[in-house]
Scaffold this active site. Structure first.
Site, PDB file in Angstrom:
ATOM      1  N   GLU A 101      44.981  40.307  39.177  1.00  0.00           N
ATOM      2  CA  GLU A 101      43.947  40.543  40.201  1.00  0.00           C
ATOM      3  C   GLU A 101      44.164  39.610  41.390  1.00  0.00           C
ATOM      4  O   GLU A 101      44.706  38.512  41.238  1.00  0.00           O
ATOM      5  CB  GLU A 101      42.563  40.250  39.604  1.00  0.00           C
ATOM      6  N   ASP A 102      43.712  40.050  42.551  1.00  0.00           N
ATOM      7  CA  ASP A 102      43.743  39.156  43.708  1.00  0.00           C
ATOM      8  C   ASP A 102      42.609  38.132  43.632  1.00  0.00           C
ATOM      9  O   ASP A 102      42.804  36.955  43.876  1.00  0.00           O
ATOM     10  CB  ASP A 102      43.674  39.956  45.029  1.00  0.00           C
ATOM     11  N   ASP A 105      35.364  37.659  41.675  1.00  0.00           N
ATOM     12  CA  ASP A 105      34.181  37.219  42.420  1.00  0.00           C
ATOM     13  C   ASP A 105      33.000  37.164  41.446  1.00  0.00           C
ATOM     14  O   ASP A 105      32.827  36.190  40.726  1.00  0.00           O
ATOM     15  CB  ASP A 105      33.971  38.217  43.567  1.00  0.00           C
ATOM     16  N   PHE A 154      33.846  34.611  51.944  1.00  0.00           N
ATOM     17  CA  PHE A 154      34.739  35.765  52.018  1.00  0.00           C
ATOM     18  C   PHE A 154      36.113  35.372  52.564  1.00  0.00           C
ATOM     19  O   PHE A 154      36.214  34.600  53.514  1.00  0.00           O
ATOM     20  CB  PHE A 154      34.123  36.859  52.890  1.00  0.00           C
ATOM     21  N   ASP A 161      41.492  42.170  51.892  1.00  0.00           N
ATOM     22  CA  ASP A 161      41.110  42.863  53.123  1.00  0.00           C
ATOM     23  C   ASP A 161      39.646  42.705  53.482  1.00  0.00           C
ATOM     24  O   ASP A 161      38.796  42.439  52.636  1.00  0.00           O
ATOM     25  CB  ASP A 161      41.359  44.355  52.952  1.00  0.00           C
ATOM     26  N   ARG A 167      45.105  42.562  55.481  1.00  0.00           N
ATOM     27  CA  ARG A 167      45.924  42.329  54.285  1.00  0.00           C
ATOM     28  C   ARG A 167      47.297  41.752  54.630  1.00  0.00           C
ATOM     29  O   ARG A 167      47.919  41.082  53.822  1.00  0.00           O
ATOM     30  CB  ARG A 167      46.195  43.654  53.548  1.00  0.00           C
TER      31      ARG A 167
HETATM   32  P1  XMP Z   1      33.974  41.319  41.393  1.00  0.00           P
HETATM   33  O1  XMP Z   1      32.664  40.895  41.999  1.00  0.00           O
HETATM   34  O2  XMP Z   1      33.855  42.593  40.625  1.00  0.00           O
HETATM   35  O3  XMP Z   1      34.835  41.605  42.668  1.00  0.00           O
HETATM   36  O4  XMP Z   1      34.612  40.205  40.610  1.00  0.00           O
HETATM   37  C1  XMP Z   1      36.174  41.759  42.628  1.00  0.00           C
HETATM   38  C2  XMP Z   1      36.622  42.592  43.807  1.00  0.00           C
HETATM   39  O5  XMP Z   1      35.802  42.375  44.973  1.00  0.00           O
HETATM   40  C3  XMP Z   1      36.585  42.231  46.126  1.00  0.00           C
HETATM   41  N1  XMP Z   1      36.340  40.905  46.729  1.00  0.00           N
HETATM   42  C4  XMP Z   1      36.911  40.416  47.836  1.00  0.00           C
HETATM   43  N2  XMP Z   1      37.834  40.932  48.667  1.00  0.00           N
HETATM   44  N3  XMP Z   1      37.753  38.982  49.981  1.00  0.00           N
HETATM   45  C5  XMP Z   1      38.238  40.206  49.740  1.00  0.00           C
HETATM   46  O6  XMP Z   1      39.073  40.659  50.495  1.00  0.00           O
HETATM   47  C6  XMP Z   1      36.833  38.382  49.201  1.00  0.00           C
HETATM   48  O7  XMP Z   1      36.415  37.244  49.475  1.00  0.00           O
HETATM   49  C7  XMP Z   1      36.386  39.146  48.065  1.00  0.00           C
HETATM   50  N4  XMP Z   1      35.486  38.882  47.085  1.00  0.00           N
HETATM   51  C8  XMP Z   1      35.501  39.983  46.289  1.00  0.00           C
HETATM   52  C9  XMP Z   1      37.998  42.394  45.677  1.00  0.00           C
HETATM   53  O8  XMP Z   1      38.382  43.722  45.954  1.00  0.00           O
HETATM   54  C10 XMP Z   1      38.009  42.168  44.195  1.00  0.00           C
HETATM   55  O9  XMP Z   1      38.966  42.955  43.515  1.00  0.00           O
HETATM   56 MG    MG Z   2      40.522  44.106  44.734  1.00  0.00          MG
END
Ligand code: XMP
Ligand code: MG
Length: 176
Positions: A101-102, A105, A154, A161, A167
């Site tokens: 995962e990137d 959150d 963020f 993105d 990106r």
């Molecule tokens: P959850 O809350 O399910 O979120 O853990 C995971 C997905 O939310 C997006 N995400 C972000 N994308 N900058 C981003 O570009 C951020 O700071 C951010 N925080 C959450 C992301 O797609 C991730 O897979």
């Molecule tokens: Mg994502």
């Protein structure tokens, strides 16, 4: 130098060198942990494509990689949000799976998706994320490999993105 993505301004947060050094460490650790186990890496699109690519280039043990997209829909009230994988064609039975995962959150996406992955009888499932926002975590989720723990702000760049944009940079930026 700050950058503009759509209507928002972002400031430098993690340099390309910091990211690549961290990925080298993660890859060495994962390669050692999975020695002789033929792991299956699964990159979660779109955000993880750069991280998955740079990480996988440095994995030194025999392994395979695949990519999926996650789609969420509202289940019944008892099941909450249901997350399904698009594009998962591999046979997971008996495989040691490492999700890439990137960013983690709230943890909602992965905690909702992992039960459906477990039904495919993998030998194990671990999570490797480049970034995690520990303060934002709201779900029961064990994240096994974390590149950077970051504040609850963020971020964009290096695959991440804001509304599809931002990106395409080698650095990671934080909302100003
Ligand atoms: P959850 O809350 O399910 O979120 O853990 C995971 C997905 O939310 C997006 N995400 C972000 N994308 N900058 C981003 O570009 C951020 O700071 C951010 N925080 C959450 C992301 O797609 C991730 O897979
Ligand atoms: Mg994502």
């Amino acid at each position: 130098m700050s950058i503009q993505v759509l209507d928002k301004t972002f400031v430098p947060f993690l340099t390309s060198e910091m990211i690549q050094d961290k990925i080298e460490q993660l890859a060495m650790q994962i390669s050692a942990d999975y020695l002789g186990r033929n792991p299956l890496f699964i990159g979660i699109l779109n955000g993880s494509f750069m991280f998955a690519s740079d990480l996988y280039k440095r994995i030194s043990t025999p392994s395979t990689i695949s990519f999926i997209k996650l789609a969420s829909y509202k289940g019944t009230t008892s099941t909450g949000t249901v997350i399904t994988a698009i594009g998962l064609e591999e046979d997971l039975s008996g495989r040691d799976v490492v999700l890439i995962e990137d960013i983690v959150d709230t943890g909602k996406t992965l905690s909702a998706f992992i039960p459906s992955l477990q039904k495919m009888s993998p030998a194990s499932i671990k999570i490797c994320t480049l970034l995690q926002k520990p303060e934002a975590l709201q779900h029961e989720l064990q994240v096994d490999y974390v590149g950077f723990e970051i504040p609850n702000k963020f971020v964009v760049g290096y695959g991440l993105d804001y509304d599809g944009y931002g990106r395409n940079s080698q650095e990671i930026y934080q909302l100003a």
